[in-house]
Design a protein around this motif. Structure first.
Motif, PDB file in Angstrom:
ATOM      1  N   GLU A 108      -1.846   5.152   1.340  1.00 40.00           N
ATOM      2  CA  GLU A 108      -0.794   5.923   0.677  1.00 40.00           C
ATOM      3  C   GLU A 108       0.514   5.670   1.421  1.00 40.00           C
ATOM      4  O   GLU A 108       0.622   4.703   2.180  1.00 40.00           O
ATOM      5  CB  GLU A 108      -1.170   7.408   0.619  1.00 40.00           C
ATOM      6  N   ASN A 140      -5.065   7.340   4.325  1.00 41.50           N
ATOM      7  CA  ASN A 140      -5.195   8.801   4.308  1.00 41.50           C
ATOM      8  C   ASN A 140      -6.564   9.188   4.848  1.00 41.50           C
ATOM      9  O   ASN A 140      -7.584   8.585   4.493  1.00 41.50           O
ATOM     10  CB  ASN A 140      -5.010   9.327   2.886  1.00 41.50           C
ATOM     11  N   GLN A 151      -4.455   2.877  -2.990  1.00 47.57           N
ATOM     12  CA  GLN A 151      -4.689   4.319  -2.972  1.00 47.57           C
ATOM     13  C   GLN A 151      -5.556   4.797  -4.132  1.00 47.57           C
ATOM     14  O   GLN A 151      -6.469   5.603  -3.953  1.00 47.57           O
ATOM     15  CB  GLN A 151      -3.348   5.055  -2.994  1.00 47.57           C
ATOM     16  N   SER A 191      -6.421   9.175  -5.059  1.00 47.34           N
ATOM     17  CA  SER A 191      -5.231   9.323  -5.894  1.00 47.34           C
ATOM     18  C   SER A 191      -4.575  10.687  -5.702  1.00 47.34           C
ATOM     19  O   SER A 191      -5.257  11.703  -5.578  1.00 47.34           O
ATOM     20  CB  SER A 191      -5.599   9.167  -7.369  1.00 47.34           C
ATOM     21  N   PHE A 209       3.395   3.878  -5.481  1.00 46.52           N
ATOM     22  CA  PHE A 209       2.090   4.548  -5.460  1.00 46.52           C
ATOM     23  C   PHE A 209       1.940   5.374  -6.743  1.00 46.52           C
ATOM     24  O   PHE A 209       2.407   6.513  -6.818  1.00 46.52           O
ATOM     25  CB  PHE A 209       1.965   5.442  -4.225  1.00 46.52           C
TER      26      PHE A 209
END
Length: 277
Positions: free
Chosen positions: A169, A174, A229, A234, A242
């Motif tokens: 991300e 993440n 991502q 998401s 993104f």
């Protein structure tokens, strides 16, 4: 704000992390971090792991109702730890959605309610460490992550050319949707990141900062796979470069918002889950 950070100076914080890793002194109250190779590569002791997770109570390990994985085949599990603050959300995202998903595909679900203990991402990793050896891959998910496509399977996603998989991300991988492989290389990387707790005690992203600072250097790039991502994590909102979550994505992550807002958004996401029994 719907942004992941309330503070606008995310890159200033990232530079703080990198400067501290280099051993710079950033004021009287900020001690330079010890970045000797010996300190950085040290693994946590079993005693320290036990001491950090003893307050979490017993984990709940739910076996699938209709296991589809046969003896000798790869074994998978989902792991989720949450604080009592997240219970109303976890009652749906973990104990309904994740459990149904695991039942469908024959995966174990390992869950932790930390009761009245404040949530600590480092403790979550230390707790997870004891379970990795029982599986081929373990998928760590946050309680604010909703599996939104039951047609996607772990065995179709994991890549045995790597030992750790995360979704990229805006600020890197993440830490709320990660895959850990039970392999010597995977455990070496896992223990290395746990060993960074003291060095990253002031980092705004905690273990996520450690992952993103180290995945590019030394031997670690050959262990770590970063995917787009939307393959793994998401967000409901889009950011430059993104795209936002769309129906059919594997996970919708209700990151960085109040619990009231998460609970308000939850029904709309649940209505769009693909393949849910």
């Amino acid at each position: 704000s719907s942004h992941y950070l309330a503070e606008p100076d995310v890159w200033a914080w990232r530079m703080w992390d990198l400067a501290a890793l280099a051993g710079w002194k950033l004021g009287k109250k900020d001690k330079a971090r010890d970045c000797s190779r010996k300190a950085l590569l040290g693994n946590p002791s079993d005693a320290r792991l036990a001491r950090n997770v003893k307050e979490m109570g017993e984990p709940t390990i739910v076996k699938p109702k209709a296991p589809v994985q046969k003896a000798g085949k790869p074994r998978f599990a989902i792991y989720c730890a949450h604080s009592t603050e997240y219970k109303a959300l976890a009652d749906v995202t973990v104990y309904q959605v994740m459990r149904q998903y695991c039942d469908l595909h024959g995966y174990d679900l390992i869950s932790r309610d930390t009761a009245n203990q404040p949530f600590n991402p480092w403790t979550r990793w230390k707790d997870l460490r004891q379970f990795i050896g029982q599986y081929d891959w373990v998928w760590l998910l946050g309680a604010d992550c909703i599996i939104t496509n039951f047609n996607k399977r772990i065995e179709d996603f994991v890549d045995d050319n790597f030992h750790f998989i995360g979704g990229l991300e805006r600020v890197g991988i993440n830490a709320d949707s990660l895959f850990f492989r039970n392999s010597p290389e995977g455990l070496k990387w896992f223990d290395f990141i746990i060993g960074q707790e003291a060095s990253y005690s002031k980092a705004i992203f905690a273990e996520q900062s450690a992952i993103n600072d180290w995945r590019h250097i030394y031997e670690w790039p050959q262990y770590v796979k970063a995917v787009p991502q939307r393959e793994l994590n998401s967000f409901p909102e889009s950011f430059p470069g993104f795209p936002a979550w769309e129906r059919g994505d594997w996970v919708c992550h209700l990151y960085g918002r109040t619990m009231e807002r998460r609970l308000a958004q939850l029904p709309g996401v649940l209505d769009q889950i693909e393949g849910r029994p």
